[in-house]
Design a protein around this motif. Sequence first.
Motif: not given
Length: 639
Positions: A143-147
């Motif tokens: 999961f590459p997105n940042q959160s």
Amino acid sequence: MRISMKYSIAALFVILSSISINAQEIVSPNGKVKVVLNLPEKNAAHNLSYKALYKIGSKFVEVLPYSKLGINRAEEQFADNLRFIAASKPAAIHDKYEMICGKRHECENFATEKTFSFENSDHQPLDIVFRVYNDGVAFRYVFPNQSDIKINITSEATTYVLPEKTFRWMQPYDLSYEKFYPLSKTGLSANKEQEWGFPALYKVNNQPVWALISEADVTENNCAAKLSNLKNANEYKVTYPSARDNFKQEGVITTLPWHSQWHTLIIGKLSDIVESTLITDVSEPNQIKDTEWIKPGAVSWIYWANNHGSKDYQKVVEYVDLAVEMNWPYVLIDWEWDVMANGGDINKAVDYARSKGIKPMMWYNSGTSWLDPTPNDRLLTAEKRAKEFSWLNKIGVYGIKVDFFAGDQQDMMAYYIDILKDAAKHHLMVNFHGATVPRGWARTYPNLMTTEAVYGAEWYNNNEILTDKAAAHNATLPFTRNVVGSMDYTPVTFSNSQHPHITSYAHELALSVVFESGFQHFADSPSAYKSLPEEPKNFLKEVPAAWDDTKLIDGVPTEKVIIARKKGNQWYIGGLNGKDTPQTLLIKFDFLDKGIHDLHLIKDGKDDKSFSSEIIKIKKGSIVKVECLSRGGFVGVIK
């Protein structure tokens, strides 16, 4: 009627075109292994799957038919709703590294890597990274997105599909991975639970091709998985562990970005399976800068013949003296050392070992609530570990054995890794017992010397089952459990503990070579080793616990195995007869350098409690026949 059919065919063509599949291939650098992904075109949502093939001659053989991919979070699904976005260009992977213990000191691997990017129906991104190695396949979800918001990864759709009637050797799932690997063609378990632990071996039908399913590079942001074929006996789904009483969490809680463990499939001839280092190849490199203090070696072990022996100072002294006589560098002081009596306590026992030039190691209960052997709950927090490990440094202890882990949930993965990190800070080597199978940590934290996770000789203490099954079981482990990492079987027993063994003495001697373990805990009593004839006794004084190279010479799971392992300029060979009838084993010396060599052979004697020995002149290409008794074996050294 003709017009209607014409338009029906045309309409069908349009429909098929709109959901046409773009099969993307990834091929290993040597051209032997290939992966094919079915990728939907025109942004059509799709059930994503892949298949794996292996080249024999000029043809590719299907090793794994199309098998489903996908992963799910509590708030988002990434399985049957994926739209293909893009694929990276193939990237060449070439990695060299060294292992302190294991089947090979210098490791080298080659692979082709491609990343496939997808979006689900809510436009949330998922990458799947594939590496196709010369000896297998590895893939992981990203999961590459940042959160910084916590998410819950709950399950996978990942499945391994096997053709019907495939020969398979799989272990029914058990928290401590202490079950047998029975041969099955149906995939049905005796208790109908249909859950299986890694690793899982199978043979491609009617082909000389094998595959071993496992996983690697599990971090504190993963749980460890297992396989379930409850819905279809030939479809093995990757399954996360259930919550347990004191850990209610399902799956993984993490922030983003995140990646899964590597799902691994070792592929090739049976020798490719046994010799593979794929599990460590895909794992994170060594995180410990100074490793000079990490030394594999043989260990005298008190538990098997004495059970409560570590409570008795005089018994501990006997095992220290055994280590001195047998030239073994270590002694393990097992459970209940905290209540040691009969002439001394743990401090005096450690001092005695050190005065004799023997390095002591000590046992710990991990702190599980359902088992209470002492010492208990000394490692559960960072503060407790710092205090305990500082004390061990002060009194002169070199390693720890940590036992009774509670499962494969995320908190246990973090606990294993925390122990390894904190132990490394204090220059302590580690043996995990009552534990999960190796998942590549020995590369990342090379102070991990061995792991149990095997139905080993300890079970002669518990019930009579191993007595009749040991020979076939021992001849299966080199193709299954021991492939993925060091294995603390506690081998080489000649006397009997609670229940007898009927493997021959030469079979038992051979376990010291056939089974690989960075700490090789020799389990029998001092009197058993001291009463051996000179040649097998001297062999045990010299046999290494870490190797420069490993070769499978011959073998069939449950029936036989011959393994050659190299240390320096010497080859050690171990052979096992897994059958209840006599068998002739053939040693083929294709792996030797040119020249004439001496093979010092120790094999079965006139009965299962005696040895015979000889020296044979050999050269590259020689074949030596060794007659083995029922459940027999042999060892050899090439000088």
